[in-house]
Design a protein around this motif. Structure first.
Motif, mmCIF file in Angstrom:
data_model
loop_
_atom_site.group_PDB
_atom_site.id
_atom_site.type_symbol
_atom_site.label_atom_id
_atom_site.label_comp_id
_atom_site.label_asym_id
_atom_site.label_seq_id
_atom_site.Cartn_x
_atom_site.Cartn_y
_atom_site.Cartn_z
ATOM 1 N N THR A 23 0.827 -1.210 0.000
ATOM 2 C CA THR A 23 0.000 0.000 0.000
ATOM 3 C C THR A 23 0.858 1.254 0.000
ATOM 4 N N TRP A 24 1.850 1.295 0.876
ATOM 5 C CA TRP A 24 2.737 2.468 0.932
ATOM 6 C C TRP A 24 3.450 2.663 -0.401
ATOM 7 N N THR A 25 3.915 1.575 -0.982
ATOM 8 C CA THR A 25 4.636 1.664 -2.251
ATOM 9 C C THR A 25 3.723 2.120 -3.373
ATOM 10 N N PHE A 26 2.504 1.591 -3.419
ATOM 11 C CA PHE A 26 1.558 1.972 -4.464
ATOM 12 C C PHE A 26 1.261 3.475 -4.395
ATOM 13 N N VAL A 27 0.980 3.963 -3.214
ATOM 14 C CA VAL A 27 0.680 5.390 -3.050
ATOM 15 C C VAL A 27 1.893 6.241 -3.419
ATOM 16 N N ALA A 28 3.069 5.821 -2.990
ATOM 17 C CA ALA A 28 4.281 6.585 -3.310
ATOM 18 C C ALA A 28 4.581 6.558 -4.801
ATOM 19 N N ALA A 29 4.356 5.417 -5.444
ATOM 20 C CA ALA A 29 4.647 5.308 -6.878
ATOM 21 C C ALA A 29 3.685 6.135 -7.716
ATOM 22 N N LEU A 30 2.437 6.242 -7.248
ATOM 23 C CA LEU A 30 1.484 7.086 -7.965
ATOM 24 C C LEU A 30 1.860 8.559 -7.859
ATOM 25 N N GLY A 31 2.515 8.900 -6.784
ATOM 26 C CA GLY A 31 2.904 10.289 -6.570
ATOM 27 C C GLY A 31 1.781 11.068 -5.926
ATOM 28 N N VAL A 32 2.153 12.012 -5.132
ATOM 29 C CA VAL A 32 1.168 12.873 -4.491
ATOM 30 C C VAL A 32 1.201 14.197 -5.234
ATOM 31 N N PRO A 33 0.066 14.618 -5.792
ATOM 32 C CA PRO A 33 0.057 15.855 -6.570
ATOM 33 C C PRO A 33 0.597 17.043 -5.779
ATOM 34 N N GLY A 34 1.497 17.760 -6.393
ATOM 35 C CA GLY A 34 2.033 18.973 -5.789
ATOM 36 C C GLY A 34 3.250 18.781 -4.907
ATOM 37 N N LEU A 52 1.089 -0.609 -9.527
ATOM 38 C CA LEU A 52 0.654 -1.917 -9.024
ATOM 39 C C LEU A 52 1.744 -2.973 -9.179
ATOM 40 N N THR A 53 2.455 -2.920 -10.302
ATOM 41 C CA THR A 53 3.534 -3.874 -10.535
ATOM 42 C C THR A 53 4.633 -3.720 -9.487
ATOM 43 N N VAL A 54 5.018 -2.487 -9.226
ATOM 44 C CA VAL A 54 6.053 -2.234 -8.215
ATOM 45 C C VAL A 54 5.549 -2.663 -6.838
ATOM 46 N N ALA A 55 4.301 -2.343 -6.507
ATOM 47 C CA ALA A 55 3.738 -2.712 -5.207
ATOM 48 C C ALA A 55 3.680 -4.230 -5.044
ATOM 49 N N ALA A 56 3.334 -4.952 -6.108
ATOM 50 C CA ALA A 56 3.306 -6.420 -6.029
ATOM 51 C C ALA A 56 4.703 -6.983 -5.779
ATOM 52 N N LEU A 60 5.848 -9.257 -2.499
ATOM 53 C CA LEU A 60 6.550 -10.546 -2.563
ATOM 54 C C LEU A 60 7.873 -10.501 -1.810
ATOM 55 N N THR A 61 8.573 -9.386 -1.935
ATOM 56 C CA THR A 61 9.827 -9.224 -1.198
ATOM 57 C C THR A 61 9.580 -9.227 0.302
ATOM 58 N N SER A 62 8.488 -8.597 0.726
ATOM 59 C CA SER A 62 8.144 -8.570 2.143
ATOM 60 C C SER A 62 7.842 -9.968 2.675
ATOM 61 N N VAL A 63 7.097 -10.761 1.913
ATOM 62 C CA VAL A 63 6.799 -12.137 2.336
ATOM 63 C C VAL A 63 8.083 -12.954 2.425
ATOM 64 N N ALA A 64 8.975 -12.797 1.439
ATOM 65 C CA ALA A 64 10.256 -13.514 1.477
ATOM 66 C C ALA A 64 11.067 -13.103 2.706
ATOM 67 N N ALA A 65 11.064 -11.817 3.028
ATOM 68 C CA ALA A 65 11.787 -11.340 4.210
ATOM 69 C C ALA A 65 11.167 -11.919 5.481
ATOM 70 N N SER A 66 9.850 -12.051 5.515
ATOM 71 C CA SER A 66 9.192 -12.642 6.684
ATOM 72 C C SER A 66 9.576 -14.101 6.861
#
Length: 99
Positions: A23-34, A52-56, A60-66
């Motif tokens: 979620t954090w990555t998706f929001v950051a990748a979309l960019g916040v206007p302004g 979405l691709t970057v967030a996915a 997966l990286t997070s699950v592997a780290a867990s």
């Protein structure tokens, strides 16, 4: 004896962490206007499919780290490297009023 990968507690924690990271990555990748204009940096947001691709990938990286954390040194049944469980509460000694 159950392995940590077969416990509901482990997967609940791992999915929670992966979901937050995605979620954090998706929001950051979309960019916040302004934001780019406000800080004087040329920030080019990704399209929603690329975001979405970057967030996915991050999920997966997070699950592997867990999985690695649970095997390496985390508390039993936890997808964390640190002990994220609260310590047991102890009853404090009664306070004697001063007279």
């Amino acid at each position: 004896m159950k392995t940590y990968l077969a416990t509901r507690q482990f997967w609940a924690g791992a999915v929670e962490r992966a979901g937050r990271a995605a979620t954090w990555t998706f929001v950051a990748a979309l960019g916040v206007p302004g934001v780019g204009d406000a800080i004087g940096v040329d920030v080019r947001p990704l399209g929603w499919r690329d975001a979405l691709t970057v967030a996915a990938g991050v999920a997966l990286t997070s699950v592997a780290a867990s999985v690695v954390a649970g095997k390496a040194s985390g508390p039993s049944g936890s997808p964390s490297l640190v002990n994220d469980r609260p310590a047991e509460q102890t009853t404090p000694a009664p306070v004697t009023p001063l007279r």
